[in-house]
Write a protein that holds these residues in place. Structure first.
Motif, PDB file in Angstrom:
ATOM      1  N   ILE A  22       3.210  29.578 -18.074  1.00 15.80           N
ATOM      2  CA  ILE A  22       2.195  30.110 -18.971  1.00 15.80           C
ATOM      3  C   ILE A  22       1.180  30.920 -18.175  1.00 15.80           C
ATOM      4  N   TYR A  23       1.008  32.167 -18.592  1.00 11.94           N
ATOM      5  CA  TYR A  23       0.050  33.081 -17.977  1.00 11.94           C
ATOM      6  C   TYR A  23      -0.955  33.482 -19.049  1.00 11.94           C
ATOM      7  N   PRO A  24      -2.083  34.077 -18.658  1.00 13.15           N
ATOM      8  CA  PRO A  24      -3.106  34.388 -19.654  1.00 13.15           C
ATOM      9  C   PRO A  24      -2.624  35.268 -20.820  1.00 13.15           C
ATOM     10  N   ARG A  25      -1.716  36.198 -20.557  1.00 16.08           N
ATOM     11  CA  ARG A  25      -1.308  37.117 -21.622  1.00 16.08           C
ATOM     12  C   ARG A  25       0.113  36.907 -22.129  1.00 16.08           C
ATOM     13  N   LYS A  40       5.095  37.486 -30.464  1.00 17.80           N
ATOM     14  CA  LYS A  40       6.425  38.095 -30.497  1.00 17.80           C
ATOM     15  C   LYS A  40       7.215  37.596 -29.305  1.00 17.80           C
ATOM     16  N   GLU A  41       8.536  37.652 -29.440  1.00 13.76           N
ATOM     17  CA  GLU A  41       9.420  37.180 -28.377  1.00 13.76           C
ATOM     18  C   GLU A  41      10.483  38.238 -28.101  1.00 13.76           C
ATOM     19  N   VAL A  42      10.769  38.467 -26.819  1.00 13.87           N
ATOM     20  CA  VAL A  42      11.848  39.377 -26.448  1.00 13.87           C
ATOM     21  C   VAL A  42      12.783  38.708 -25.454  1.00 13.87           C
ATOM     22  N   GLN A  43      14.023  39.096 -25.549  1.00 11.86           N
ATOM     23  CA  GLN A  43      15.057  38.661 -24.615  1.00 11.86           C
ATOM     24  C   GLN A  43      15.167  39.719 -23.522  1.00 11.86           C
ATOM     25  N   LEU A  44      15.110  39.287 -22.274  1.00 15.07           N
ATOM     26  CA  LEU A  44      15.211  40.206 -21.147  1.00 15.07           C
ATOM     27  C   LEU A  44      16.661  40.360 -20.716  1.00 15.07           C
ATOM     28  N   ARG A  45      16.992  41.545 -20.240  1.00 13.80           N
ATOM     29  CA  ARG A  45      18.287  41.723 -19.594  1.00 13.80           C
ATOM     30  C   ARG A  45      18.224  41.054 -18.230  1.00 13.80           C
ATOM     31  N   ASN A  46      19.367  40.777 -17.657  1.00 10.13           N
ATOM     32  CA  ASN A  46      19.421  40.078 -16.380  1.00 10.13           C
ATOM     33  C   ASN A  46      18.620  40.805 -15.300  1.00 10.13           C
ATOM     34  N   THR A  47      18.735  42.128 -15.241  1.00 12.26           N
ATOM     35  CA  THR A  47      18.001  42.902 -14.232  1.00 12.26           C
ATOM     36  C   THR A  47      16.503  42.735 -14.403  1.00 12.26           C
ATOM     37  N   HIS A  48      16.031  42.822 -15.638  1.00 13.02           N
ATOM     38  CA  HIS A  48      14.595  42.687 -15.895  1.00 13.02           C
ATOM     39  C   HIS A  48      14.114  41.268 -15.620  1.00 13.02           C
ATOM     40  N   ASN A  49      14.940  40.292 -15.948  1.00 14.20           N
ATOM     41  CA  ASN A  49      14.561  38.910 -15.655  1.00 14.20           C
ATOM     42  C   ASN A  49      14.452  38.682 -14.149  1.00 14.20           C
ATOM     43  N   LEU A  99       6.337  44.059 -27.170  1.00 17.26           N
ATOM     44  CA  LEU A  99       5.377  42.949 -27.200  1.00 17.26           C
ATOM     45  C   LEU A  99       3.925  43.409 -27.163  1.00 17.26           C
ATOM     46  N   ASN A 100       3.736  44.705 -27.020  1.00 19.08           N
ATOM     47  CA  ASN A 100       2.399  45.248 -26.794  1.00 19.08           C
ATOM     48  C   ASN A 100       1.765  44.566 -25.576  1.00 19.08           C
ATOM     49  N   LEU A 101       2.605  44.347 -24.564  1.00 17.42           N
ATOM     50  CA  LEU A 101       2.194  43.691 -23.325  1.00 17.42           C
ATOM     51  C   LEU A 101       2.243  44.714 -22.203  1.00 17.42           C
ATOM     52  N   LYS A 102       1.093  44.992 -21.632  1.00 15.39           N
ATOM     53  CA  LYS A 102       1.026  45.947 -20.529  1.00 15.39           C
ATOM     54  C   LYS A 102       0.959  45.174 -19.216  1.00 15.39           C
TER      55      LYS A 102
END
Length: 118
Positions: A22-25, A40-49, A99-102
């Motif tokens: 858990i991080y602040p954002r 919102k939730e997103v699934q990451l590709r292996n490279t991004h993970n 996710l509107n996550l920067k």
């Protein structure tokens, strides 16, 4: 006491998939390869993970671009740093769009760092 291995393994996977950081954002689930932010939730590709995982593990000092490259593509004979830069940009754009996550990923000559402080 005897037990069935597949049952044990199944239960272990269930527990690992619940593991979160858990991080602040955002909330990061490394084994599920998922990020939750702004309800919102997103699934990451292996490279991004792999990128996120190593940036978070080396958050304090960052990680060398070459080391990160080989975590992602261990079998590459020729290093193409622009390929890494493309994936870093794609990851930032994917999280921003979905996710509107920067994320503040700082990529300098020899190092990549994730700055979670706003």
């Amino acid at each position: 006491m005897p037990f069935e291995f597949h049952h044990f393994f199944s239960e272990l996977l269930k527990k690992l998939n619940k593991l979160s950081l858990i991080y602040p954002r955002f909330i990061y689930f490394p084994f599920k390869q998922t990020i939750i932010a702004n309800d919102k939730e997103v699934q990451l590709r292996n490279t991004h993970n792999t990128i996120i995982k190593h940036l978070l593990l080396t958050q304090e000092n960052g990680i060398s671009r070459k080391e990160l490259y080989f975590y992602i593509w261990p079998n590459d004979k020729d290093i193409q740093i622009n390929k890494l830069d493309t994936h870093l940009t794609n990851l930032k754009n994917y999280l921003l769009e979905n996710l509107n996550l920067k994320l503040n990923i700082i990529s300098q000559k020899n190092a990549v760092n994730l700055n979670l402080v706003d």
